[in-house]
Scaffold this motif. Structure first.
Motif: not given
Length: 310
Positions: A249-276
């Motif tokens: 079992f591995c649980t990873v938790e991180n803080s979540l902040f409201e991003k500015q417009h220049f920081q907007e991106s798809n949360r499930e990027g290449k890393g998690l998609e590749n992991l799936k």
């Protein structure tokens, strides 16, 4: 009839013997399957079928003549249908054997394709990690930070894992956790020792378990990417790893902040998609991947079945 009469008794008996009959039927079945019916030209299929039918008919006439000293429609037809039935049986055997071989080749090809896909997905992670690591090193070097040599030493140890172990099918769980510990140490150099980065490894964890390399690291890297890399102030990352029986079992938790417009991106990027995708290939029926998101936190829960390497 003259052709029949010209045959000696020995040759007539030989041509109509069970051994010759079976041999011809097997040969015809083989030729029909591998040559006649593999052709995309319809007239060739018809021509081959008519030619082999004529051979069976001639064989039936010979047998009728040898046994009854004459050729009659009724007996010849009976022998012909018997030959045809045996031919169909032999053809079915050839068909089944060929498809078993094809299925075996298909399974082997699928296995090799799965390995190639998994290796490709794994290799895609390495440049992504190295990009972040060298960016951190560059930032420290600009500040003439005294801990830069320590950063380089830890990064060297991580590179050894990347180059020496991640090409393997499986690695000890301890190596993966050691890599995460070095990763966290490097990030603490970058963000400060007071940064809220916590790794909890259960005291009863079974280090003799084996997993695919760079599996858990992806979750950790993703947490930093969308936690500290987004907003250092008040950011946190918490990692919890434990084993129970054959489950990891591995649980990873991180803080979540409201991003500015220049920081907007798809949360499930290449890393998690590749992991799936890797989990689908490596643990198709023995893993679970769950994401829980609130207004302030983003948590990923991973469970996989692990075994001791024999």
């Amino acid at each position: 009839m003259r052709a029949y009469n010209s045959l000696t008794d020995e040759w007539l008996f030989f041509l109509t013997s069970a051994a010759v009959e079976n041999f011809l039927q097997v040969l015809i079945a083989y030729l029909l399957y591998y040559f006649a019916f593999q052709s995309n030209v319809s007239w060739k299929k018809i021509a081959y079928s008519m030619f082999f039918t004529a051979i069976l008919l001639a064989l039936a006439c010979l047998k009728d003549y040898r046994i009854h000293a004459e050729v009659t429609v009724e007996q010849t037809f009976a022998y012909f249908t018997s030959f045809l039935g045996q031919l169909l049986l032999f053809y079915l055997v050839v068909y089944v054997i060929n498809h078993f071989e094809s299925f075996g080749r298909y399974q082997k090809l699928q296995k090799e394709l799965g390995r190639a896909k998994e290796q490709l997905l794994r290799n895609q992670l390495h440049p992504h990690f190295l990009f972040n690591a060298f960016n951190s090193l560059y930032s420290l070097s600009l500040k003439n930070d005294p801990e830069t040599p320590d950063y380089i030493l830890k990064l060297s140890g991580m590179m050894r894992y990347l180059t020496d172990d991640t090409h393997r099918d499986k690695v000890p769980l301890k190596k993966e956790i050691d890599f995460i510990e070095k990763y966290i140490a490097i990030e603490k150099i970058r963000f400060g020792q007071d940064a809220r980065i916590q790794l909890i490894v259960d005291a009863s964890i079974e280090y003799n378990k084996w997993i695919e390399p760079f599996l858990l690291v992806t979750l950790v890297e993703n947490a930093f990417k969308h936690g500290f890399y987004t907003n250092i102030k008040d950011a946190f990352v918490r990692i919890n790893v434990r084993t129970k029986d054959k489950e990891l079992f591995c649980t990873v938790e991180n803080s979540l902040f409201e991003k500015q417009h220049f920081q907007e991106s798809n949360r499930e990027g290449k890393g998690l998609e590749n992991l799936k995708k890797r989990l689908e290939l490596l643990y198709p029926n023995s893993s679970s991947f769950r994401i829980c998101q609130t207004q302030d936190t983003y948590t990923v829960h991973l469970k996989i079945i692990v075994n001791e390497l024999v």
